[in-house]
Write a protein that holds these residues in place. Structure first.
Motif, PDB file in Angstrom:
ATOM      1  N   PRO A 159       6.234   2.095   1.759  1.00 28.16           N
ATOM      2  CA  PRO A 159       6.949   2.300   3.017  1.00 28.16           C
ATOM      3  C   PRO A 159       6.122   3.116   4.013  1.00 28.16           C
ATOM      4  O   PRO A 159       5.151   3.764   3.629  1.00 28.16           O
ATOM      5  N   LYS A 160       6.559   3.088   5.311  1.00 26.98           N
ATOM      6  CA  LYS A 160       5.841   3.825   6.335  1.00 26.98           C
ATOM      7  C   LYS A 160       5.789   5.313   5.967  1.00 26.98           C
ATOM      8  O   LYS A 160       6.775   5.867   5.493  1.00 26.98           O
ATOM      9  N   PRO A 161       4.635   5.950   6.180  1.00 30.40           N
ATOM     10  CA  PRO A 161       4.548   7.379   5.868  1.00 30.40           C
ATOM     11  C   PRO A 161       5.408   8.207   6.814  1.00 30.40           C
ATOM     12  O   PRO A 161       5.640   7.819   7.953  1.00 30.40           O
ATOM     13  N   GLN A 162       5.879   9.325   6.315  1.00 37.93           N
ATOM     14  CA  GLN A 162       6.646  10.263   7.120  1.00 37.93           C
ATOM     15  C   GLN A 162       5.967  11.621   7.023  1.00 37.93           C
ATOM     16  O   GLN A 162       5.395  11.959   5.995  1.00 37.93           O
ATOM     17  N   ILE A 163       6.034  12.401   8.094  1.00 36.45           N
ATOM     18  CA  ILE A 163       5.407  13.718   8.138  1.00 36.45           C
ATOM     19  C   ILE A 163       6.495  14.745   8.398  1.00 36.45           C
ATOM     20  O   ILE A 163       7.361  14.541   9.240  1.00 36.45           O
ATOM     21  N   THR A 164       6.432  15.847   7.681  1.00 34.70           N
ATOM     22  CA  THR A 164       7.335  16.961   7.921  1.00 34.70           C
ATOM     23  C   THR A 164       6.497  18.161   8.333  1.00 34.70           C
ATOM     24  O   THR A 164       5.545  18.530   7.631  1.00 34.70           O
TER      25      THR A 164
ATOM     26  N   LEU B  49       8.846  13.707  11.715  1.00 28.83           N
ATOM     27  CA  LEU B  49       8.222  12.707  12.565  1.00 28.83           C
ATOM     28  C   LEU B  49       7.883  11.472  11.764  1.00 28.83           C
ATOM     29  O   LEU B  49       7.538  11.565  10.611  1.00 28.83           O
ATOM     30  N   GLU B  50       7.987  10.346  12.395  1.00 27.17           N
ATOM     31  CA  GLU B  50       7.455   9.116  11.812  1.00 27.17           C
ATOM     32  C   GLU B  50       6.262   8.742  12.675  1.00 27.17           C
ATOM     33  O   GLU B  50       6.444   8.374  13.835  1.00 27.17           O
ATOM     34  N   PRO B  51       5.063   8.864  12.140  1.00 18.99           N
ATOM     35  CA  PRO B  51       3.894   8.567  12.974  1.00 18.99           C
ATOM     36  C   PRO B  51       3.772   7.092  13.281  1.00 18.99           C
ATOM     37  O   PRO B  51       4.303   6.253  12.572  1.00 18.99           O
ATOM     38  N   GLU B  52       3.083   6.820  14.382  1.00 15.17           N
ATOM     39  CA  GLU B  52       2.756   5.436  14.698  1.00 15.17           C
ATOM     40  C   GLU B  52       1.853   4.938  13.576  1.00 15.17           C
ATOM     41  O   GLU B  52       0.961   5.624  13.138  1.00 15.17           O
ATOM     42  N   THR B  53       2.129   3.753  13.083  1.00 16.03           N
ATOM     43  CA  THR B  53       1.347   3.255  11.945  1.00 16.03           C
ATOM     44  C   THR B  53       0.516   2.078  12.369  1.00 16.03           C
ATOM     45  O   THR B  53       0.797   1.399  13.340  1.00 16.03           O
ATOM     46  N   SER B  54      -0.535   1.849  11.623  1.00 16.49           N
ATOM     47  CA  SER B  54      -1.374   0.672  11.821  1.00 16.49           C
ATOM     48  C   SER B  54      -1.733   0.128  10.458  1.00 16.49           C
ATOM     49  O   SER B  54      -1.621   0.812   9.456  1.00 16.49           O
TER      50      SER B  54
ATOM     51  N   ASP C 211      -1.655  15.100  16.748  1.00 21.43           N
ATOM     52  CA  ASP C 211      -2.175  13.749  16.570  1.00 21.43           C
ATOM     53  C   ASP C 211      -2.319  13.451  15.080  1.00 21.43           C
ATOM     54  O   ASP C 211      -2.929  14.227  14.346  1.00 21.43           O
ATOM     55  N   CYS C 212      -1.740  12.339  14.650  1.00 20.54           N
ATOM     56  CA  CYS C 212      -1.903  11.927  13.262  1.00 20.54           C
ATOM     57  C   CYS C 212      -1.812  10.406  13.186  1.00 20.54           C
ATOM     58  O   CYS C 212      -1.265   9.763  14.065  1.00 20.54           O
ATOM     59  N   THR C 213      -2.391   9.855  12.126  1.00 21.57           N
ATOM     60  CA  THR C 213      -2.367   8.410  11.917  1.00 21.57           C
ATOM     61  C   THR C 213      -2.084   8.141  10.445  1.00 21.57           C
ATOM     62  O   THR C 213      -2.602   8.842   9.577  1.00 21.57           O
TER      63      THR C 213
ATOM     64  N   ASP D  81       0.849  -1.187   0.000  1.00 24.64           N
ATOM     65  CA  ASP D  81       0.000   0.000   0.000  1.00 24.64           C
ATOM     66  C   ASP D  81       0.883   1.235   0.000  1.00 24.64           C
ATOM     67  O   ASP D  81       1.855   1.304   0.745  1.00 24.64           O
ATOM     68  N   PRO D  82       0.556   2.247  -0.820  1.00 23.93           N
ATOM     69  CA  PRO D  82       1.335   3.484  -0.764  1.00 23.93           C
ATOM     70  C   PRO D  82       1.123   4.162   0.591  1.00 23.93           C
ATOM     71  O   PRO D  82       0.088   3.959   1.232  1.00 23.93           O
ATOM     72  N   PRO D  83       2.090   4.958   1.044  1.00 24.60           N
ATOM     73  CA  PRO D  83       1.924   5.654   2.325  1.00 24.60           C
ATOM     74  C   PRO D  83       0.706   6.574   2.292  1.00 24.60           C
ATOM     75  O   PRO D  83       0.476   7.273   1.308  1.00 24.60           O
ATOM     76  N   VAL D  84      -0.075   6.548   3.346  1.00 25.07           N
ATOM     77  CA  VAL D  84      -1.280   7.367   3.444  1.00 25.07           C
ATOM     78  C   VAL D  84      -1.365   7.932   4.860  1.00 25.07           C
ATOM     79  O   VAL D  84      -1.198   7.201   5.828  1.00 25.07           O
ATOM     80  N   ILE D  85      -1.602   9.215   4.951  1.00 21.22           N
ATOM     81  CA  ILE D  85      -1.908   9.839   6.237  1.00 21.22           C
ATOM     82  C   ILE D  85      -3.430   9.895   6.313  1.00 21.22           C
ATOM     83  O   ILE D  85      -4.069  10.576   5.521  1.00 21.22           O
ATOM     84  N   VAL D  86      -4.031   9.173   7.235  1.00 16.03           N
ATOM     85  CA  VAL D  86      -5.489   9.110   7.302  1.00 16.03           C
ATOM     86  C   VAL D  86      -6.067  10.085   8.318  1.00 16.03           C
ATOM     87  O   VAL D  86      -7.243  10.415   8.261  1.00 16.03           O
TER      88      VAL D  86
END
Length: 125
Positions: free
Chosen positions: A100-105, A119-124, A93-95, A71-76
């Motif tokens: 690869p795991k999504p990354q947030i700047t 930040l590397e958010p906690e992923t599920s 707060d972000c999910t 799955d492509p990285p997705v910030i939900v």
């Protein structure tokens, strides 16, 4: 020797498959677990387990499909805009999930006071 400081009789786990014990001052003895053949058709090897872990057919095939088509990285859940004073602590707060795991700047709006957070958010999944 395993590099562990141990006294005579001490026992320890060295990885998921190997059990060791100190048999004298300069010698330890390690035994690697021998796994029986899996009692199932569909199984995986997990990092923290020595022997194969059985899975049902549907879970196994879904895992294989995910490995073939990640799955492509997705910030939900995106962090909301916030304002704070210098020295304040913010909790954003972000999910997200994906491979690869999504990354947030996060970037402050004032270029003269540019601050960059990564930040590397906690992923599920």
């Amino acid at each position: 020797s395993s590099g562990i400081n141990a006294e005579y009789g001490d026992e320890w786990q060295q990885g998921p498959c190997t059990r060791c014990r100190c048999v004298d001052t300069n010698r330890d003895e390690c035994v690697r677990e021998v796994c029986p053949p899996p009692a199932c058709e569909y199984f995986t090897f997990e990092a923290d387990k020595c022997c194969p872990v059985c899975q049902d057919r549907k879970e196994y095939l879904e895992m294989v499909e995910r490995a073939r088509n990640p799955d492509p990285p997705v910030i939900v859940k995106k962090p909301r805009n916030m304002t704070a004073l210098v020295g304040d602590t913010l909790t954003m707060d972000c999910t997200g999930w994906g491979d690869p795991k999504p990354q947030i700047t996060l970037v402050r709006n004032q270029p003269e006071e540019y601050v960059h957070f990564h930040l590397e958010p906690e992923t599920s999944s």
